[in-house]
Motif scaffolding. Structure first.
Motif, PDB file in Angstrom:
ATOM      1  N   UNK A 149      -6.270  35.692  70.476  1.00  0.00           N
ATOM      2  CA  UNK A 149      -6.119  36.981  70.828  1.00  0.00           C
ATOM      3  C   UNK A 149      -6.217  37.777  69.727  1.00  0.00           C
ATOM      4  N   UNK A 150      -5.745  37.513  68.626  1.00  0.00           N
ATOM      5  CA  UNK A 150      -5.707  38.429  67.388  1.00  0.00           C
ATOM      6  C   UNK A 150      -7.017  38.531  66.999  1.00  0.00           C
ATOM      7  N   UNK A 151      -7.627  37.517  67.032  1.00  0.00           N
ATOM      8  CA  UNK A 151      -9.330  37.564  66.540  1.00  0.00           C
ATOM      9  C   UNK A 151     -10.221  38.472  67.615  1.00  0.00           C
ATOM     10  N   UNK A 152      -9.974  38.199  68.760  1.00  0.00           N
ATOM     11  CA  UNK A 152     -10.601  38.866  69.934  1.00  0.00           C
ATOM     12  C   UNK A 152     -10.048  40.661  69.572  1.00  0.00           C
ATOM     13  N   UNK A 153      -9.166  40.719  69.603  1.00  0.00           N
ATOM     14  CA  UNK A 153      -8.619  42.069  69.134  1.00  0.00           C
ATOM     15  C   UNK A 153      -9.352  42.759  67.983  1.00  0.00           C
ATOM     16  N   UNK A 208     -14.877  47.740  72.356  1.00  0.00           N
ATOM     17  CA  UNK A 208     -14.672  46.984  73.428  1.00  0.00           C
ATOM     18  C   UNK A 208     -13.428  47.070  74.110  1.00  0.00           C
ATOM     19  N   UNK A 209     -12.383  47.782  73.287  1.00  0.00           N
ATOM     20  CA  UNK A 209     -11.187  47.764  73.531  1.00  0.00           C
ATOM     21  C   UNK A 209     -11.047  48.543  75.171  1.00  0.00           C
ATOM     22  N   UNK A 245      -3.588  42.355  75.254  1.00  0.00           N
ATOM     23  CA  UNK A 245      -4.033  42.380  73.766  1.00  0.00           C
ATOM     24  C   UNK A 245      -5.232  43.356  73.724  1.00  0.00           C
ATOM     25  N   UNK A 246      -6.162  43.182  74.572  1.00  0.00           N
ATOM     26  CA  UNK A 246      -7.351  44.041  74.816  1.00  0.00           C
ATOM     27  C   UNK A 246      -7.255  45.295  75.750  1.00  0.00           C
ATOM     28  N   UNK A 247      -6.191  45.538  76.061  1.00  0.00           N
ATOM     29  CA  UNK A 247      -6.193  46.770  76.861  1.00  0.00           C
ATOM     30  C   UNK A 247      -4.987  47.684  76.627  1.00  0.00           C
ATOM     31  N   UNK A 249      -5.242  52.290  83.486  1.00  0.00           N
ATOM     32  CA  UNK A 249      -6.601  52.188  84.522  1.00  0.00           C
ATOM     33  C   UNK A 249      -7.314  51.171  83.895  1.00  0.00           C
ATOM     34  N   UNK A 250      -7.447  50.358  82.590  1.00  0.00           N
ATOM     35  CA  UNK A 250      -8.138  49.583  82.436  1.00  0.00           C
ATOM     36  C   UNK A 250      -7.437  48.259  82.369  1.00  0.00           C
ATOM     37  N   UNK A 251      -6.233  47.975  82.876  1.00  0.00           N
ATOM     38  CA  UNK A 251      -5.514  46.694  82.751  1.00  0.00           C
ATOM     39  C   UNK A 251      -5.506  45.883  83.947  1.00  0.00           C
ATOM     40  N   UNK A 252      -5.803  44.748  83.865  1.00  0.00           N
ATOM     41  CA  UNK A 252      -5.748  43.672  85.269  1.00  0.00           C
ATOM     42  C   UNK A 252      -4.355  43.817  85.809  1.00  0.00           C
TER      43      UNK A 252
END
Length: 275
Positions: A121-125, A133-134, A214-216, A220-223
């Motif tokens: 998750x840290x790497x993806x962020x 892409x956040x 982590x990525x939102x 409005x972008x959150x699942x």
């Protein structure tokens, strides 16, 4: 002999029913609580049947979580599509085409599933931040696919390895290319395994919370998993709405499991007995 087995079978059935009841009790209580008003939920004596239930919690849940459900649906379907696009050819090559280093690659896929999610998750962020892409569903699809692709390749490889090579050879004699053979012969024969991989990929993406939070950063972008988390924090005293949100989020998954259960059972069983 039949008389001796009957009490044992009845005892086994009873134990199975009790275990199932214990496992399903939280689900029952969630549905029950979602239909009760806030005043009934705080009573000292619990209400086991919502005879005078209310749908106010569901109206509130749909009004606040509808957008999150659509985000989760889009991310989950995108994850399934990307997972199959990568894993089906990969499993076909590893199982049917004797790719050099195939065993090492399968071992690497197993190792990849053991990496802690928080590390990834840290790497993806960092990657998502640099690629801008956040708060994008693309980032969630890519992140969730890293969990789904290794698992899907292993499931599909176990099934495709047991397909008779005569299928591929007959298609080759008829002039079919490897891609044509995969799409027209191997893929239809592997239907149960493909459905199994698709279902688990959908479930992984739908239930993901770590990558999603982590990525939102925008609501409005959150699942839906992140939406429920934030909804509980904002409506801690409105428990019927919280429970209704949980029920609404569980319905698509439950319906999908019911519809695909026979294909999943056949796919797992077939993959498990193939050498």
């Amino acid at each position: 002999m039949r008389t001796a087995r009957s009490p044992r079978r009845a005892l086994t059935t009873l134990v199975g029913v009790l275990i199932l009841a214990v496992m399903l009790f939280p689900l029952y209580w969630m549905v029950n609580a979602s239909l009760l008003s806030s005043t009934e939920l705080v009573r000292s004596t619990p209400t086991w049947l919502p005879l005078h239930g209310t749908l106010a919690g569901y109206r509130n849940a749909l009004a606040t979580q509808g957008g999150h459900l659509l985000v989760s649906l889009g991310v989950s379907l995108g994850t399934v599509a990307l997972t199959l696009l990568v894993s089906v050819p990969a499993a076909y090559g590893l199982a049917q085409l004797a790719v050099p280093g195939g065993r090492a690659l399968l071992f690497a896929l197993l190792v990849a599933q053991m990496i802690p999610g928080i590390v990834m998750a840290n790497a993806f962020y960092l990657a998502g931040s640099q690629l801008h892409l956040i708060n994008s569903p693309v980032a969630l699809v890519l992140a969730d696919s890293t969990l789904c692709v290794p698992f899907a390749v292993l499931i599909l490889h176990a099934f495709m390895r047991g397909l008779p090579p005569e299928l591929r050879e007959a298609a080759s004699i008829d002039g079919a290319s490897r891609l044509r053979t995969l799409l027209a012969v191997i893929l239809p024969a592997s239907r149960n395994a493909v459905i199994t991989a698709s279902l688990f990929s959908f479930l992984f993406a739908w239930a993901d919370f770590l990558y999603a939070v982590t990525l939102t950063s925008r609501d409005e972008a959150a699942p839906v998993t992140v939406g429920i988390y934030r909804f509980i924090g904002a409506h801690l005293s409105d428990w019927n709405s919280v429970m209704a949100t949980g029920v609404v989020a569980s319905l698509p998954v439950a319906a999908l499991l019911v519809l695909a259960q026979r294909y999943v059972a056949a796919g797992i069983a077939a993959g498990g007995v193939k050498d």
